[in-house]
Motif scaffolding. Structure first.
Motif, short mmCIF file in Angstrom:
data_model
loop_
_atom_site.label_atom_id
_atom_site.label_comp_id
_atom_site.label_asym_id
_atom_site.label_seq_id
_atom_site.Cartn_x
_atom_site.Cartn_y
_atom_site.Cartn_z
N PRO A 22 48.66 10.09 38.83
CA PRO A 22 48.13 10.59 38.89
C PRO A 22 47.36 10.93 40.40
N ALA A 23 47.11 12.05 40.88
CA ALA A 23 46.62 11.95 42.15
C ALA A 23 45.87 13.68 42.18
N SER A 24 44.83 13.31 43.14
CA SER A 24 44.08 14.31 43.42
C SER A 24 44.54 15.57 44.27
N ALA A 25 43.73 16.92 43.47
CA ALA A 25 44.42 17.86 43.24
C ALA A 25 44.00 18.22 44.17
N TYR A 26 44.51 19.30 45.19
CA TYR A 26 43.78 19.89 46.53
C TYR A 26 43.74 21.75 46.50
N LEU A 27 43.15 22.28 47.21
CA LEU A 27 43.34 23.64 47.07
C LEU A 27 43.51 23.96 48.73
N GLN A 28 44.79 24.89 48.93
CA GLN A 28 44.80 25.01 50.53
C GLN A 28 44.72 27.03 51.16
N PHE A 29 43.70 27.21 51.59
CA PHE A 29 42.96 28.35 52.02
C PHE A 29 43.17 28.55 52.49
N THR A 30 43.97 30.19 52.56
CA THR A 30 44.87 30.81 54.46
C THR A 30 44.08 32.06 54.07
N TYR A 31 43.65 32.44 55.11
CA TYR A 31 43.18 33.98 55.34
C TYR A 31 43.66 34.61 57.05
N THR A 32 44.49 35.67 56.40
CA THR A 32 44.93 36.15 57.55
C THR A 32 44.44 37.60 56.98
N SER A 33 44.19 37.91 58.60
CA SER A 33 42.43 39.11 58.92
C SER A 33 44.16 40.57 59.17
N GLN A 34 43.71 41.16 59.20
CA GLN A 34 43.94 43.34 59.46
C GLN A 34 43.83 43.02 61.16
N PRO A 35 44.52 43.39 61.91
CA PRO A 35 44.40 43.87 63.12
C PRO A 35 43.25 44.35 63.83
N LEU A 36 42.78 43.52 64.64
CA LEU A 36 41.37 44.11 64.72
C LEU A 36 41.44 44.97 66.12
N PRO A 37 41.00 45.65 66.88
CA PRO A 37 41.20 46.61 68.17
C PRO A 37 40.05 46.35 68.67
N LEU A 38 40.30 46.20 69.92
CA LEU A 38 39.25 46.16 71.64
C LEU A 38 38.09 46.84 70.61
N THR A 39 36.95 46.20 71.10
CA THR A 39 35.99 46.60 70.98
C THR A 39 34.68 46.66 72.03
N SER A 40 35.41 45.32 72.77
CA SER A 40 34.08 44.84 73.66
C SER A 40 34.62 44.56 75.04
N TYR A 41 34.58 45.01 76.28
CA TYR A 41 35.48 43.64 77.06
C TYR A 41 34.35 43.91 78.84
N LEU A 42 33.89 42.44 78.17
CA LEU A 42 32.59 42.44 79.62
C LEU A 42 33.17 40.91 80.74
N VAL A 43 32.63 41.42 81.88
CA VAL A 43 33.25 40.69 83.04
C VAL A 43 31.35 40.10 82.97
N ASP A 44 30.80 39.20 83.22
CA ASP A 44 29.87 38.23 83.33
C ASP A 44 28.23 39.01 82.79
#
Length: 227
Positions: A22-44
């Motif tokens: 017998p061995a321990s059973a594990y689950l591997q969770f993998t999440y892949t996002s949608q392409p995310l557009p640029l919403t903010s660009y801050l300088v200081d």
């Protein structure tokens, strides 16, 4: 008597092998996002208008957790030690060119339905540059790389990269902090895969059983040869 002893040893070895399977059973969770557009660009901390917008970014993350009785534990918390994160972009290696370390302040959970499918989630991850023997501590402190990811089934995904560029002027200068955020209310997709890992003590039992069987067989062959 010798025959009885040999059979006893073989039975012991066989029993050891059986209980070590017998061995321990594990689950591997993998999440892949949608392409995310640029919403903010801050300088200081101040908004800055780029001549050309940056291309969208997507990300991929995964973690493992022990398999659970879904009727008792519908929430699965991610484990930082088994956590991985990657950008999905043609320029990914240029954007995150350093090894990543997840901060202890990160947290999150994934809820599963009775079929073992992801029904909802809420993750807040904070990452920084991992210090290794090859790390240049001067650039580590000057760049101060910070990555923040929030992802939920309710609000979508947000990815924020914060760092200080550097410039050489006879010595290295730390320039103004840049904070770049990509976000979208749409959600990505999960995959859940099951795998097994032998427990260390069970692996020891397996090895013991194999050694006893080998010793018993070699002893029997020597007796045959002597006879």
């Amino acid at each position: 008597m010798q025959t009885i002893l040999r059979w006893a040893l073989r039975c012991l070895a066989t029993t050891t092998l059986v209980i070590s399977l017998p061995a321990s059973a594990y689950l591997q969770f993998t999440y892949t996002s949608q392409p995310l557009p640029l919403t903010s660009y801050l300088v200081d901390g101040w908004p800055y208008e780029l001549d050309e917008p940056l291309p969208p970014l997507a990300f991929n993350l995964s973690f493992t957790a022990p398999e659970q009785d879904l009727s008792l534990h519908p929430l699965t918390h991610f484990v930082g030690e088994n956590f991985t994160f990657n950008l999905i972009s043609p320029d990914a290696d240029a954007i995150i060119y350093y090894p990543i370390d997840i901060k202890p302040s990160s947290y999150g959970h994934v809820s599963l339905n009775q079929e073992g499918e992801v029904a909802g989630w809420n993750l807040m991850l904070q990452m920084t540059e991992l210090i290794t023997p090859e790390t240049d501590m001067l650039f580590y402190e000057l760049n101060d790389h910070q990555i923040r990811v929030t992802s939920s089934s309710e609000a979508g995904d947000q990815l924020t990269l914060r760092f200080h560029p550097t410039l050489w002027r006879g010595y290295w200068l730390q320039l103004a902090q840049l904070e770049i955020t990509h976000a979208d209310t749409s959600s990505g997709h999960w995959t859940v895969e099951k795998f097994s890992v032998p427990e260390p003590h069970l692996a020891g039992l397996l090895l013991t059983g194999l050694l006893v069987l080998l010793w018993s067989r070699q002893r029997g062959l020597r007796r045959i040869g002597q006879g």
